[in-house]
Design a protein around this motif. Structure first.
Motif, PDB file in Angstrom:
ATOM      1  N   LEU A 101       0.845  -1.190   0.000  1.00  0.00           N
ATOM      2  CA  LEU A 101       0.000   0.000   0.000  1.00  0.00           C
ATOM      3  C   LEU A 101       0.884   1.244   0.000  1.00  0.00           C
ATOM      4  CD1 LEU A 101      -2.684  -0.985   2.675  1.00  0.00           C
ATOM      5  CD2 LEU A 101      -2.588  -1.575   0.269  1.00  0.00           C
ATOM      6  N   GLU A 105      -2.227   5.441   1.793  1.00  0.00           N
ATOM      7  CA  GLU A 105      -3.192   4.358   2.053  1.00  0.00           C
ATOM      8  C   GLU A 105      -2.978   3.737   3.429  1.00  0.00           C
ATOM      9  OE1 GLU A 105      -4.131   2.742  -2.504  1.00  0.00           O
ATOM     10  OE2 GLU A 105      -2.483   1.866  -1.358  1.00  0.00           O
ATOM     11  N   ASP A 108      -4.438   6.173   5.790  1.00  0.00           N
ATOM     12  CA  ASP A 108      -5.889   6.232   5.664  1.00  0.00           C
ATOM     13  C   ASP A 108      -6.562   5.044   6.358  1.00  0.00           C
ATOM     14  OD1 ASP A 108      -8.302   7.479   4.289  1.00  0.00           O
ATOM     15  OD2 ASP A 108      -8.415   5.407   3.603  1.00  0.00           O
ATOM     16  N   LEU A 109      -5.954   3.854   6.224  1.00  0.00           N
ATOM     17  CA  LEU A 109      -6.514   2.686   6.916  1.00  0.00           C
ATOM     18  C   LEU A 109      -6.486   2.902   8.421  1.00  0.00           C
ATOM     19  CD1 LEU A 109      -5.387  -0.679   5.318  1.00  0.00           C
ATOM     20  CD2 LEU A 109      -7.629   0.394   5.319  1.00  0.00           C
ATOM     21  N   LEU A 117     -18.051  -1.194   8.790  1.00  0.00           N
ATOM     22  CA  LEU A 117     -17.409  -1.964   7.726  1.00  0.00           C
ATOM     23  C   LEU A 117     -18.024  -1.675   6.357  1.00  0.00           C
ATOM     24  CD1 LEU A 117     -15.111  -4.045   7.639  1.00  0.00           C
ATOM     25  CD2 LEU A 117     -16.842  -5.813   7.506  1.00  0.00           C
ATOM     26  N   LEU A 120     -16.699   1.122   4.325  1.00  0.00           N
ATOM     27  CA  LEU A 120     -15.377   0.975   3.717  1.00  0.00           C
ATOM     28  C   LEU A 120     -15.483   0.505   2.267  1.00  0.00           C
ATOM     29  CD1 LEU A 120     -13.443  -0.769   6.622  1.00  0.00           C
ATOM     30  CD2 LEU A 120     -13.470   1.648   6.050  1.00  0.00           C
ATOM     31  N   ALA A 121     -16.691   0.159   1.826  1.00  0.00           N
ATOM     32  CA  ALA A 121     -16.854  -0.359   0.471  1.00  0.00           C
ATOM     33  C   ALA A 121     -16.675   0.730  -0.585  1.00  0.00           C
ATOM     34  CB  ALA A 121     -18.227  -1.017   0.317  1.00  0.00           C
ATOM     35  N   GLY A 122     -16.659   1.986  -0.156  1.00  0.00           N
ATOM     36  CA  GLY A 122     -16.438   3.072  -1.111  1.00  0.00           C
ATOM     37  C   GLY A 122     -14.961   3.317  -1.315  1.00  0.00           C
ATOM     38  N   ARG A 123     -14.661   3.973  -2.421  1.00  0.00           N
ATOM     39  CA  ARG A 123     -13.282   4.344  -2.688  1.00  0.00           C
ATOM     40  C   ARG A 123     -12.873   5.514  -1.809  1.00  0.00           C
ATOM     41  NH1 ARG A 123     -10.944   3.710  -8.684  1.00  0.00           N
ATOM     42  NH2 ARG A 123     -12.358   2.069  -9.291  1.00  0.00           N
ATOM     43  N   ARG A 124     -11.579   5.614  -1.520  1.00  0.00           N
ATOM     44  CA  ARG A 124     -11.083   6.780  -0.795  1.00  0.00           C
ATOM     45  C   ARG A 124     -11.043   7.952  -1.769  1.00  0.00           C
ATOM     46  NH1 ARG A 124      -6.028   8.863  -0.747  1.00  0.00           N
ATOM     47  NH2 ARG A 124      -5.195   7.060  -1.833  1.00  0.00           N
TER      48      ARG A 124
ATOM     49  N   LEU B 226     -14.553  -3.347  -5.461  1.00  0.00           N
ATOM     50  CA  LEU B 226     -14.261  -3.768  -4.083  1.00  0.00           C
ATOM     51  C   LEU B 226     -12.756  -3.709  -3.805  1.00  0.00           C
ATOM     52  CD1 LEU B 226     -15.879  -4.884  -1.632  1.00  0.00           C
ATOM     53  CD2 LEU B 226     -15.050  -7.130  -2.305  1.00  0.00           C
ATOM     54  N   SER B 229     -11.599  -0.246  -3.284  1.00  0.00           N
ATOM     55  CA  SER B 229     -12.208   0.480  -2.161  1.00  0.00           C
ATOM     56  C   SER B 229     -11.303   0.401  -0.932  1.00  0.00           C
ATOM     57  CB  SER B 229     -13.566  -0.129  -1.829  1.00  0.00           C
ATOM     58  OG  SER B 229     -13.375  -1.396  -1.218  1.00  0.00           O
ATOM     59  N   ARG B 230     -11.699   1.104   0.106  1.00  0.00           N
ATOM     60  CA  ARG B 230     -10.959   1.005   1.375  1.00  0.00           C
ATOM     61  C   ARG B 230     -10.959  -0.435   1.872  1.00  0.00           C
ATOM     62  NH1 ARG B 230     -13.035   6.285   3.240  1.00  0.00           N
ATOM     63  NH2 ARG B 230     -11.219   7.618   3.581  1.00  0.00           N
ATOM     64  N   PHE B 231     -12.102  -1.119   1.677  1.00  0.00           N
ATOM     65  CA  PHE B 231     -12.181  -2.521   2.098  1.00  0.00           C
ATOM     66  C   PHE B 231     -11.120  -3.352   1.386  1.00  0.00           C
ATOM     67  CE2 PHE B 231     -13.670  -6.863   1.954  1.00  0.00           C
ATOM     68  CZ  PHE B 231     -14.116  -7.081   3.250  1.00  0.00           C
ATOM     69  N   ARG B 233      -8.249  -2.306   0.219  1.00  0.00           N
ATOM     70  CA  ARG B 233      -6.928  -1.983   0.794  1.00  0.00           C
ATOM     71  C   ARG B 233      -6.748  -2.734   2.116  1.00  0.00           C
ATOM     72  NH1 ARG B 233      -4.002  -0.882  -2.831  1.00  0.00           N
ATOM     73  NH2 ARG B 233      -5.441  -2.462  -3.547  1.00  0.00           N
ATOM     74  N   LEU B 234      -7.844  -2.759   2.881  1.00  0.00           N
ATOM     75  CA  LEU B 234      -7.810  -3.448   4.171  1.00  0.00           C
ATOM     76  C   LEU B 234      -7.568  -4.941   3.975  1.00  0.00           C
ATOM     77  CD1 LEU B 234      -8.217  -3.309   7.226  1.00  0.00           C
ATOM     78  CD2 LEU B 234     -10.674  -3.471   6.858  1.00  0.00           C
TER      79      LEU B 234
END
Lengths: 259, 362
Positions: A101, A105, A108-109, A117, A120-124, B226, B229-231, B233-234
């Motif tokens: 990452l 990133e 950001d995490l 949760l 979190l499915a959206g983009r940053r 997906l 997304s942040r998920f 990256r996680l």
């Protein structure tokens, strides 16, 4: 100032904490109280139990007895991520950042864990305020879009500290932040630490006595799993027991080498 | 090898962060569009019905592969038993088709096995909506339960892989043993129509091909979203440092369970599509070997990219068809050799090789 001072502002209260590894008492009845806003250094020779103490606070190690209260809540028995959610953050001796990452990133995490949760499915999109602040504090703006794997050892430690700040914890635990750093990097980390301590409560585990003299005010000395003494840097370094612990260890090692 | 990469990258580190050019940003959509045109326009025009049917089958497998790419490539969960979820979806669909065939009576194989009354488990599958929903819901629920149980206990790596494989083996034994309920070794077959359409007609098969291609395209776009997304990256963070993620305040078990369930849902949907396309679902199609073959395909295509997973599934299944026609016994050895070659020489698979060539050229 004293370790048993239970003022209303106490953020962390550790009472009679013991940890046993296969019959070896790594911690043996440790008491420690930390006021809100305090910067506390934790020192002691190898095997004194410094990292073990941090591990117990953050849920990595289960104690055999005693209590850890943080902001009025008992931490013992909670899972690691639950303790983070209560506001306790830590770094590790060997920094672990996510190499695949980018720097931003990673930060950001660290800053996003309070979101549910599904959110979190959206983009940053862009960079949040917490991340921007962490980038500025650690001076990693130039490297923001680079993958973390290209960072030097010192930069990794700063990124890790930045991730810690981005979490916005109320208690920060730093485990040997300057280990393996060059002189310049140490000085930079010291400044960073002073800056963070202005508005955070911090515990720093450190080996390096020079670093300690320059940046520490309050010090707790651990020895063989017990609190040997607590006080200002000057008081502690003048304490003959502390000298004995450090020098005695050196003497033993010398005789071992001879024998 | 990794140190070489690091030092190479470190030498360019001081450069200011370059924003990707518009060309680079348009490249992904451009390739996707090209592949979509190829799949939706060119292939149906140039391929004879038999070959188009085979391509439909490859694309069905590509849907499973997409899920494997998500769970394994992105999430680090080596899933060796996707056949279980593929099977759950396939049997849900197969049960619906058999019940339509039987028109209120008993499916043929039950009559032969001496079953006299329709089992209660079968009854609701006469409803197409229920059957299609179960093809996805059942795998998702099974995977979610398994994941919640296993990931919370911090079972991972090879232990998790072996567990999923054992599950596939057990599922096959279960299916074979329940002759009257599942058709045993033969599975469910002899399907003649789907939603009133004759399955033997070329036009029906062509329609099915379009459905499969579109479903795959949509799932690919969803999975891509997906991953970005942040998920996503996680998920990568969990793959590379599960213990560290805990100290960022996330529960890795939840992240992994959700991803595992998504990959299972994809496999289930693929199973449901497989049945009308190929005309059969049986234990031999979803045991340990077919599950492993798809993992090998994903590795060959490139597990770290979703496109690699899809590509691998199509290429390897095409190769399997070609070699089965020519020299069938050699395929197994070739497949094994290819897997070893890829893992040792090109761990990022075909996609990795293509990207490296492009970087070398540009």
């Amino acid at each position: 100032m004293s370790g048993d001072d239970t003022g209303a502002e106490a953020l962390l209260e550790i009472r009679d904490l013991s940890v046993v590894f296969d019959g070896f008492r790594a911690l043996d009845g440790v008491n420690l109280t930390l006021a809100r806003g305090e910067l506390r250094f934790l020192i002691g020779p190898n095997g004194a139990g410094k990292t073990t103490l941090i591990d117990v606070i953050t849920g990595l190690t289960r104690p055999a007895g005693g209590s850890v209260r943080f902001g009025g809540k008992d931490l013992v028995g909670r899972k690691e991520h639950e303790i983070v959610r209560l506001g306790v953050g830590r770094t590790f001796q060997t920094s672990v950042v996510f190499e695949e990452l980018t720097v931003v990133e990673n930060l950001d995490l660290a800053a996003s864990f309070r979101r549910p949760l599904w959110a979190l499915a959206g983009r940053r999109r862009g960079v949040s305020e917490a991340v921007r602040a962490a980038l500025a504090t650690t001076g990693l703006e130039e490297l923001a879009e680079r993958p973390a794997r290209v960072l030097s050892h010192g930069q990794r430690q700063w990124l890790e500290i930045g991730m810690l700040i981005a979490q916005r914890p109320s208690l920060l635990l730093l485990d040997e932040p300057v280990a393996g750093m060059s002189q310049d990097e140490r000085a930079r980390t010291g400044e960073l630490l002073t800056e963070i301590a202005e508005d955070h409560t911090v515990i720093v585990v450190e080996h390096d006595m020079d670093f300690l003299r320059r940046y520490a005010s309050q010090v707790t000395v651990l020895h063989e799993g017990r609190v040997l003494t607590e006080g200002s840097v000057d008081d502690v370094s003048a304490d003959p027991r502390v000298q004995e612990v450090y020098l005695g260890r050196a003497r033993e090692e010398a005789t071992d080498a001879v024998g | 090898m990794s140190t070489v990469v690091t030092s190479k990258d470190a030498s360019v580190a001081p450069l200011p962060p370059g924003r990707p050019s518009w060309r680079a940003r348009l490249q992904g959509p451009a390739v996707f569009t090209a592949v979509a045109v190829l799949a939706l326009v060119v292939a149906p025009l140039v391929l004879e019905p038999f070959r188009l049917g085979l391509l439909a089958k490859y694309l069905v497998y590509a849907i499973v592969a997409l899920g494997i790419g998500l769970a394994w490539g992105q999430g680090g969960m080596l899933v060796l038993g996707q056949g279980v979820f593929f099977g759950l979806g396939g049997y849900a669909m197969g049960m619906y088709l058999k019940l339509t065939e039987a028109q209120g009576g008993l499916p043929d194989f039950m009559v032969w096995s001496g079953v006299e009354e329709l089992p209660a488990l079968w009854a609701p599958f006469a409803n197409p909506v229920f059957a299609l929903a179960m093809a996805v819901v059942a795998p998702v629920v099974v995977a979610a339960l398994l994941g919640a149980l296993v990931f919370r206990q911090r079972v991972r790596g090879a232990y998790f892989a072996i567990l999923t494989q054992a599950l596939a083996a057990a599922f096959v034994i279960l299916l074979v043993g329940q002759q009257g309920l599942t058709g045993g070794t033969n599975g469910l077959t002899n399907f003649f129509e789907l939603f009133g359409q004759d399955l033997a007609l070329d036009s029906t098969q062509r329609g099915l091909y379009f459905v499969v291609a579109v479903v795959l395209g949509l799932l690919y776009l969803g999975a891509r979203q997906l991953v970005n997304s942040r998920f996503g990256r996680l998920l990568v963070a969990v793959r590379d440092g599960e213990d560290r993620v805990r100290f960022l305040g996330y529960n890795p078990a939840t992240v992994k369970t959700v991803t595992f369930a998504i990959s299972a849902g994809m496999a289930g949907l693929a199973g449901a599509l497989f049945v009308p396309v190929v005309g059969i679902i049986s234990p031999a199609l979803l045991g340990v070997v077919p599950s492993l073959e798809l993992v090998v395909a994903v590795a060959v295509g490139g597990r770290f990219a979703l496109a690699g997973a899809v590509l691998g599934a199509v290429v390897m299944n095409y190769a399997k068809t070609v070699f089965s026609e020519e020299l069938s016994s050699a395929w197994l050895y070739l497949q094994g050799a290819l897997f070893i070659l890829v893992m040792t020489l090109a761990p990022k698979g075909i996609i990795g090789l293509l990207r490296r060539r492009k970087e070398a050229a540009g």
